[in-house]
Enzyme design. Structure first.
Site, PDB file in Angstrom:
ATOM      1  N   ARG A   1      68.570  49.937 -15.617  1.00  0.00           N
ATOM      2  CA  ARG A   1      68.066  49.792 -14.015  1.00  0.00           C
ATOM      3  C   ARG A   1      69.585  49.415 -13.734  1.00  0.00           C
ATOM      4  O   ARG A   1      70.132  48.681 -13.522  1.00  0.00           O
ATOM      5  CB  ARG A   1      67.708  49.203 -13.942  1.00  0.00           C
ATOM      6  CG  ARG A   1      67.332  49.236 -11.909  1.00  0.00           C
ATOM      7  CD  ARG A   1      66.669  48.659 -11.023  1.00  0.00           C
ATOM      8  NE  ARG A   1      65.996  48.351  -9.805  1.00  0.00           N
ATOM      9  CZ  ARG A   1      67.229  47.449  -9.073  1.00  0.00           C
ATOM     10  NH1 ARG A   1      67.697  46.465  -9.699  1.00  0.00           N
ATOM     11  NH2 ARG A   1      66.904  47.811  -7.565  1.00  0.00           N
TER      12      ARG A   1
ATOM     13  N   LYS B   1      75.179  42.032 -12.279  1.00  0.00           N
ATOM     14  CA  LYS B   1      74.544  41.076 -11.683  1.00  0.00           C
ATOM     15  C   LYS B   1      75.255  39.662 -11.986  1.00  0.00           C
ATOM     16  O   LYS B   1      76.473  39.578 -12.258  1.00  0.00           O
ATOM     17  CB  LYS B   1      72.912  40.532 -12.446  1.00  0.00           C
ATOM     18  CG  LYS B   1      72.003  41.752 -11.925  1.00  0.00           C
ATOM     19  CD  LYS B   1      70.385  41.327 -12.337  1.00  0.00           C
ATOM     20  CE  LYS B   1      68.982  42.244 -11.398  1.00  0.00           C
ATOM     21  NZ  LYS B   1      68.506  42.372 -12.352  1.00  0.00           N
TER      22      LYS B   1
END
Length: 273
Positions: free
Chosen positions: A248, A214
């Site tokens: 995740r 991210k």
């Protein structure tokens, strides 16, 4: 804290959720697994590499994403979920915030709904999950990144999501929380969410940390999306140390090894492999 997802019970360890995006436009791996054969092959690969659960997503939620119709999202994810259920022994999560898509995913065999809006986007979402006896992951999100007191506001928003789940009749052992790294937060706020996972868990539910590749990693290390593995691994180590139950991730093998090594150092080695 224990979580029941499908026929599995997840205990006091950190487990790996493998990401399976069947979208043409995801920020990291868009278009790589849109075909059923490619998606199933990748699911099998992640299982071999040590994934404990798979998260199937059919709509990109990257910054500035374009919402697709329920019908298109259903057509993307349900064949993949059905194929995984038929061939692989692993729980499946469906990454969606839409009640109709969630219902179709659960009917196709999904065991959990991973809602980036924590049941607060559309009415009826919690009831769909409850009626199916499924688990849920409630992520923190806001339409605008405006806060009076950042972390307290995050906790307050998560409490609201929990209340919606409880009102619908979802049992405590089927609820996960996610602080929402990358959603309506600055780089510094994302770092705070990563750092304070144990305080999110103090709400009484296990925590999932989703940081893989991210922007918080890209901004911190000044690297493009294809060079964010090391940064992701650092956040995974922190997840273990702060007691997060799931990470995740895209890169299952590397993250699973990071989890296993960190747990061994902490004296928490898993006996179930």
């Amino acid at each position: 804290m224990k979580t029941r997802i499908g026929n599995r019970v997840y205990g006091n360890h950190t487990y790996v959720m493998g990401i399976l995006n069947v979208t043409p436009d995801s920020f990291s791996d868009g278009g790589r697994y849109t075909g059923l054969d490619a998606a199933l092959y990748h699911a099998e690969q992640m299982l071999r590499e040590g994934a404990d659960i798979l998260d199937v997503g059919g709509e990109s939620t990257r910054p500035g994403y374009t919402r697709i119709s329920d019908e298109e999202e259903i057509s993307r994810i349900t064949p993949v979920i059905e194929a995984i259920r038929a061939r692989l022994d692993i729980p499946v999560s469906a990454d969606t915030y839409k009640p109709a898509v969630a219902a179709a995913a659960l009917q196709a065999g999904a065991d959990m709904i991973n809602d980036i809006w924590g049941f607060q986007a559309e009415p009826g979402m919690a009831e769909v999950v409850a009626q199916a006896g499924a688990a849920c992951c409630l992520m923190h999100n806001r339409k605008e990144p405006v806060y009076d007191s950042f972390f307290e506001d995050v906790l307050s928003d998560l409490r609201r999501s929990i209340a919606l789940a409880k009102a619908a009749g979802i049992p405590d052992d089927r609820i996960l929380l996610d602080g929402g790294v990358g959603f309506a937060k600055s780089r510094e706020q994302n770092l705070e969410i990563i750092r304070r996972g144990s305080e999110i868990a103090a709400l009484g539910y296990p925590v999932l940390l989703g940081t893989s590749r991210k922007s918080v990693i890209g901004l911190t290390l000044d690297v493009p999306v294809d060079q964010r593995l090391e940064g992701t691994l650092a956040t995974t180590v922190v997840a273990v140390m702060t007691g997060c139950q799931f990470v995740r991730v895209h890169d299952v093998l590397a993250n699973r090894r990071a989890v296993d090594m960190t747990e061994a150092i902490l004296g928490k080695e898993r006996q179930d492999g």
